[in-house]
Each structure stands twice: as C-alpha cells, then as structure tokens.
Design an enzyme around this catalytic site. Structure first.
Site, PDB file in Angstrom:
ATOM      1  N   LYS A 175      32.861 -12.736 -33.411  1.00  0.00           N
ATOM      2  CA  LYS A 175      32.291 -13.076 -34.715  1.00  0.00           C
ATOM      3  C   LYS A 175      33.406 -13.686 -35.552  1.00  0.00           C
ATOM      4  O   LYS A 175      34.427 -13.038 -35.793  1.00  0.00           O
ATOM      5  CB  LYS A 175      31.727 -11.802 -35.367  1.00  0.00           C
ATOM      6  CG  LYS A 175      30.879 -12.057 -36.597  1.00  0.00           C
ATOM      7  CD  LYS A 175      30.199 -10.758 -37.028  1.00  0.00           C
ATOM      8  CE  LYS A 175      29.280 -10.951 -38.207  1.00  0.00           C
ATOM      9  NZ  LYS A 175      28.591  -9.720 -38.583  1.00  0.00           N
TER      10      LYS A 175
ATOM     11  N   GLY B 189      25.325 -17.579 -39.018  1.00  0.00           N
ATOM     12  CA  GLY B 189      24.809 -17.066 -40.283  1.00  0.00           C
ATOM     13  C   GLY B 189      25.495 -17.769 -41.438  1.00  0.00           C
ATOM     14  O   GLY B 189      26.208 -18.756 -41.243  1.00  0.00           O
TER      15      GLY B 189
ATOM     16  N   ASP C  63      19.232  -0.762 -42.643  1.00  0.00           N
ATOM     17  CA  ASP C  63      18.452  -1.964 -42.320  1.00  0.00           C
ATOM     18  C   ASP C  63      17.997  -1.916 -40.862  1.00  0.00           C
ATOM     19  O   ASP C  63      18.126  -2.881 -40.128  1.00  0.00           O
ATOM     20  CB  ASP C  63      19.277  -3.230 -42.597  1.00  0.00           C
ATOM     21  CG  ASP C  63      18.409  -4.492 -42.637  1.00  0.00           C
ATOM     22  OD1 ASP C  63      17.181  -4.364 -42.832  1.00  0.00           O
ATOM     23  OD2 ASP C  63      18.943  -5.607 -42.458  1.00  0.00           O
TER      24      ASP C  63
ATOM     25  N   ALA D 249      29.287 -16.502 -41.077  1.00  0.00           N
ATOM     26  CA  ALA D 249      29.903 -16.282 -39.767  1.00  0.00           C
ATOM     27  C   ALA D 249      29.224 -17.065 -38.661  1.00  0.00           C
ATOM     28  O   ALA D 249      28.047 -17.413 -38.749  1.00  0.00           O
ATOM     29  CB  ALA D 249      29.857 -14.794 -39.437  1.00  0.00           C
ATOM     30  N   LYS D 250      30.014 -17.302 -37.622  1.00  0.00           N
ATOM     31  CA  LYS D 250      29.493 -17.847 -36.370  1.00  0.00           C
ATOM     32  C   LYS D 250      29.800 -16.806 -35.316  1.00  0.00           C
ATOM     33  O   LYS D 250      30.841 -16.151 -35.382  1.00  0.00           O
ATOM     34  CB  LYS D 250      30.260 -19.124 -36.001  1.00  0.00           C
ATOM     35  CG  LYS D 250      29.588 -20.394 -36.387  1.00  0.00           C
ATOM     36  CD  LYS D 250      30.372 -21.579 -35.867  1.00  0.00           C
ATOM     37  CE  LYS D 250      29.799 -22.849 -36.510  1.00  0.00           C
ATOM     38  NZ  LYS D 250      30.581 -24.011 -36.269  1.00  0.00           N
TER      39      LYS D 250
END
Length: 298
Positions: free
Chosen positions: A42, A22, A136, A25-26
């Site tokens: 993360k 993202g 969400d 982050a990975k």
C-alpha cells in the site's frame, strides 16, 4: 540493453502491477525478493494525506493493525517511509471480496455462511480483546484467501480503546449506512463492541439471504428501519439461524446478544473449530511516529 525491464523496488520488495486504488493510496502487488513471498504494497501519498488532514487516521490504521495478529485478519508485515510516501506491506489475499461472491452467486448455504460467520466472530472477539473496534464491518471489507478462509481488512475507521471517552463510549458517527448500528446513528455515544456485533449480524443476514436486511433508497427511511430493528427473515432461514439473527439485530445495545453468548449458541457451535495461532507480543509503534515526522516538512 538485454531488453529486460528493470523492476522497481521498495526496500527488499519488487513492485509489480496495481491491484487497487483509492483517494490517498495505491495498492500494488509486490514480492519479497529474499523469500519470494507475494505481498500487497500500500503506497500512501503524504502530500494528499496532509492536504485532506488524514494523517491521524492513517497513523491509527497502522497502529491498529500492528496490535492484531490473527488468522482471520489481514496481516501487516512492516511499514516504511520516504520523504513523499508511506509504504505499508500487507499480506496478499488472493480470493477476492466476500461481497463479490454473494453478488455473483447470490445467497450461500447455511453451512458455508456459518463457517464464515464463525471466523468473523472469532476475529472480531480477538480485536475487541486487544482494545480495537473496527466500526466498518461489511462484506466489502471481508476478503477470502486461497483456501476460502475469511480475512478482515480495512481498519481505516477503527477506534482504539484510548479513544473511549469518560462515559465509556465512542462518539464518532462512522461506518456504512446499511451496516451501521442504531445507537451509532442516535448520536448519544455507543459501545464499540456492541456496534461491531450489529454489523456482524447484518453480514450473517446477507450471507443467508443474498440481500440486505435494512435497505431503502431514502436515507431517512433507512435510518428509521434500522432504529426500529425493522426487518423480515426469508422463509428459507432455519429456526435457529432466525433466532440468532433476531438477537443480534436487537436495536437496544444493552439487551443485544454478546459475543460470548453467541459462542454458546447452538447454531453457532455446530462444527465450530477454534483457530490455532501464535499470540502476538506487544509490537513497537515507534516507527509510525518516525514515518510521520517528515510530514511537517513534506
């Protein structure tokens, strides 16, 4: 050299391939070297978090996940930090997104949809009892484990009950347009529990129909449909499923069905199994503060 690649480690975790990426982050596959258990690691870049002023949101996400220990929520194991990175160790969920299941096979049977919906409602009810509102909920944030059980993930937009204002409502407009409740769009404040429940209704509709109840390429038209609660159930919905969805996708949050009412609904109760799990004790959040303390000097 014997040609063996030296594995990178973070604490007791051996780090493997990247499984997601993202903005900040990975997510990497990792393994606990003491137990052999696979985990998702993360890795968050502190510099980017500061640059985009996301520190508070990430702190909230970690604090939220520490409050929740439920079989249908992705489990947070621990949090660590270095000068430049934050490491969040999460349960490794192997079954992929529920979204991909629907995308690949279209709608699913009412029996299967009910089982996922029961697990979703149970987990959401538990989150609300801990003062956590997800905000969400959508198919992309619902993962499946190896046994086909649902796991809620991504608490990045969640709100804790401390964020509720004096009027008893939340005031941040957030979420994914097709899943968002009308009162969230109306900007007058909203009840986190009722708004989450609306998103659960949208999820149930998609599971049974294979498509979204509210959809339009024009965002303004989409919002009009949502505000009016304007949708049509396809003919293959059973009468009791149709009745329940209509009560959940009620644009008025005051008269919308509640979770406790859903749990007494005939359609919902069919083959319902109450999850058995150990209640979590209040978990310490001091380590989050410590991890972010360095941030000022990063």
């Amino acid at each position: 050299m014997n040609g063996q690649k030296i594995k990178r480690r973070v604490g007791k975790y051996e780090v493997g391939r990247t499984i997601g990426e993202g903005t900040f982050a990975k997510v990497k596959f990792a393994r606990n070297s003491e137990t052999g258990e696979p985990v998702a690691l993360k890795i968050i870049d502190k510099e980017k978090v500061l640059k985009y002023m996301q520190a508070e949101q990430i702190q909230r996400e970690i604090a939220t996940m520490k409050l929740i220990k439920h079989p249908n929520v992705v489990q947070l194991y621990e949090v660590m930090g270095s000068k430049t990175k934050i490491y969040i160790i999460l349960e490794f969920v192997t079954g992929g997104e529920l979204f991909h299941k629907i995308l690949n096979s279209g709608r699913i049977s009412e029996k299967e949809a009910r089982r996922y919906f029961q697990q979703l409602i149970n987990a959401v009810d538990y989150c609300h009892s801990r003062g956590v509102y997800h905000r969400d909920l959508k198919l992309e944030n619902l993962l499946l484990d190896a046994f086909g059980n649902l796991k809620i993930s991504d608490f990045g937009l969640s709100a804790l009950s401390q964020q509720v204002r004096d009027d008893g409502l939340l005031h941040t407009t957030c979420g994914t347009p097709n899943y968002v409740a009308p009162e969230v769009l109306n900007d007058g404040g909203y009840d986190g529990a009722a708004a989450d429940l609306w998103s659960c209704g949208v999820i149930l509709f998609v599971l049974l129909a294979g498509y979204l109840p509210f959809d339009d390429t024009n965002l303004l038209n989409l919002y009009k449909k949502i505000s009016a609660g304007e949708f049509t159930c396809p003919p293959w919905f059973s009468f009791s499923a149709r009745k329940l969805i209509t009560r959940i996708l009620n644009p008025n949050p005051v008269t919308r069905i509640t979770i406790s009412e859903i749990m007494h609904d005939e359609w919902f109760k069919k083959e319902y199994k109450l999850p058995v799990f150990e209640e979590t004790k209040e978990r310490n959040t001091d380590d989050i503060e410590t991890i972010f303390k360095d941030c000022e000097v990063c």
